[in-house]
Design an enzyme around this catalytic site. Structure first.
Site, short mmCIF file in Angstrom:
data_model
loop_
_atom_site.label_atom_id
_atom_site.label_comp_id
_atom_site.label_asym_id
_atom_site.label_seq_id
_atom_site.Cartn_x
_atom_site.Cartn_y
_atom_site.Cartn_z
N LYS A 172 -13.92 -7.67 -2.14
CA LYS A 172 -12.52 -7.66 -2.62
C LYS A 172 -11.78 -8.89 -2.10
CE LYS A 172 -12.42 -2.65 -3.01
NZ LYS A 172 -12.17 -1.36 -2.39
N GLN B 159 -8.99 1.21 2.57
CA GLN B 159 -10.38 1.46 2.20
C GLN B 159 -10.82 2.85 2.68
OE1 GLN B 159 -12.40 -0.62 0.29
NE2 GLN B 159 -13.80 1.11 0.32
N ASP C 184 -4.28 0.78 -5.84
CA ASP C 184 -5.38 1.69 -6.21
C ASP C 184 -4.92 2.73 -7.22
OD1 ASP C 184 -7.83 1.07 -5.08
OD2 ASP C 184 -7.30 1.91 -3.12
#
Ligand code: NAP
Length: 310
Positions: free
Chosen positions: A52, A96, A119
């Protein structure tokens, strides 16, 4: 032969569309910023975060990775999130998963400001998705919709079956397919006669987490099959069950396993799908690459929204 839906190609297309948007933001003195919170040293999480960060750097998005120790408490994480929420140069915050067991993950995700929730997991954004309002969409399902559209696969009026009802894939994808006017059925571990339900699908999505579970008898001939699963096989016996030496197409997979000692497979049987579907996503190289590309899109969208250019 079935068409392979190439996730790497679509990822590159999406990334190329991101570059001028980042340049335009930079020209206005507003480099988009993504902050990633990575707790502890889970090897899979470290790999995901590395790619990422690498992709954001490649696109000129400024990145910051915070690495609190494995022993971090919920309150300490909430304080970190609060700091990122207040930082004006941060447009996207990504925590995460998984978080260690002592941390209340739901509380942490709820603390991320909905406007920086790249997200798309915050309940406000789940509500925005359900009611068709603008807002960040979860990256993996958003990538699947992009892939279907860019390959001109009709969704409107088609029967879509999604196997899996997780908050990150199955549920949001079902909602997105519904917004695209598919007739959607969501299946899960308690669905009876799953194969028969799957065989009704023009678009079949497997987001289960079980290696090669979707075999030929689940696939309507000519269907489009999207495989979200990522399962790592660690024994040769497991590889041979899916790729028997006698079956054409098995040899390269067995060789790959022998070279690396592991093999990545999806939730869909890779040989069966190639024989029965009209189009399908391979594993690797299908859905996986799209998730990070859509994270970049969400971060740029957030930066643009925050300065009022979209
Ligand atoms: P998850 O939270 O574990 O959900 C799995 C879903 O599959 C659940 O709804 C479960 O049903 C259902 N299920 C399990 N066994 C089943 C069975 N035998 N028959 C029918 N349904 C069954 O998983 P997830 O997070 O959605 O991820 C699914 C897969 O996608 C995993 O392999 C994951 O690694 C992969 N993934 C890939 C990406 C990517 O970027 N490519 C992103 C996210 C996830 P119940 O609800 O009844 O338990």
């Amino acid at each position: 032969m079935a068409n392979i839906l190439d996730g790497n190609r679509i990822r590159d297309e999406i990334k190329n569309e991101c570059r001028p948007r980042v340049e335009r933001l930079k020209a206005r003195g507003r480099t988009p910023g993504l902050a990633v919170v990575l707790v502890g040293h889970d090897p899979a999480s470290e790999i995901y975060v590395r790619s990422k960060v690498k992709t954001s750097e490649e696109l000129g998005i400024s990145g910051e990775t915070l690495k609190p120790p494995e022993s971090v408490t919920t309150d300490e994480l909430l304080e970190i999130i609060d700091g990122l929420n207040r930082k004006s140069e941060v447009d996207g915050i990504l925590v995460q998963m998984p978080l260690p067991p002592q941390v209340d993950a739901k509380k942490v995700l709820l603390a991320v400001s909905p406007e920086k929730d790249v997200d798309g997991f915050h309940p406000c954004n789940v509500g925005n998705l359900a009611t068709g309002r603008p807002g960040p969409r979860p990256c993996t399902p958003a990538g699947i919709i992009e892939l279907l559209k860019r390959y001109n696969i009709p969704i409107c009026g088609r029967r879509a079956v999604v196997v899996g009802r997780s908050d990150i894939v199955g549920k949001p994808l079902s909602m997105m397919l519904l917004h695209e006017n598919a007739t959607v059925t969501v299946c899960h571990s308690k669905t009876t006669d799953l194969a028969a339900v799957c065989r009704e699908a023009d678009i079949l999505v497997a987001a289960i987490g079980r290696a090669a579970m979707i075999t030929a008898d689940y696939i309507k001939p000519g269907a489009t099959v999207i495989d979200v699963g990522m399962n790592r096989l660690e024994s040769r016996a497991a590889v041979e069950r899916i790729f028997p030496g006698t079956r054409p197409g098995s040899a390269p997979k067995l060789e790959a396993f022998d070279r690396k000692g592991t093999l990545l497979v999806g939730d869909v049987h890779p040989l069966d799908v190639a024989e029965n579907a009209r189009a399908y996503t391979p594993v690797p190289g299908g859905v996986g690459p799209l998730t990070i590309a859509m994270l970049m899109v969400n971060t740029i969208d957030s930066a643009e929204r925050r300065i009022g250019v979209c």
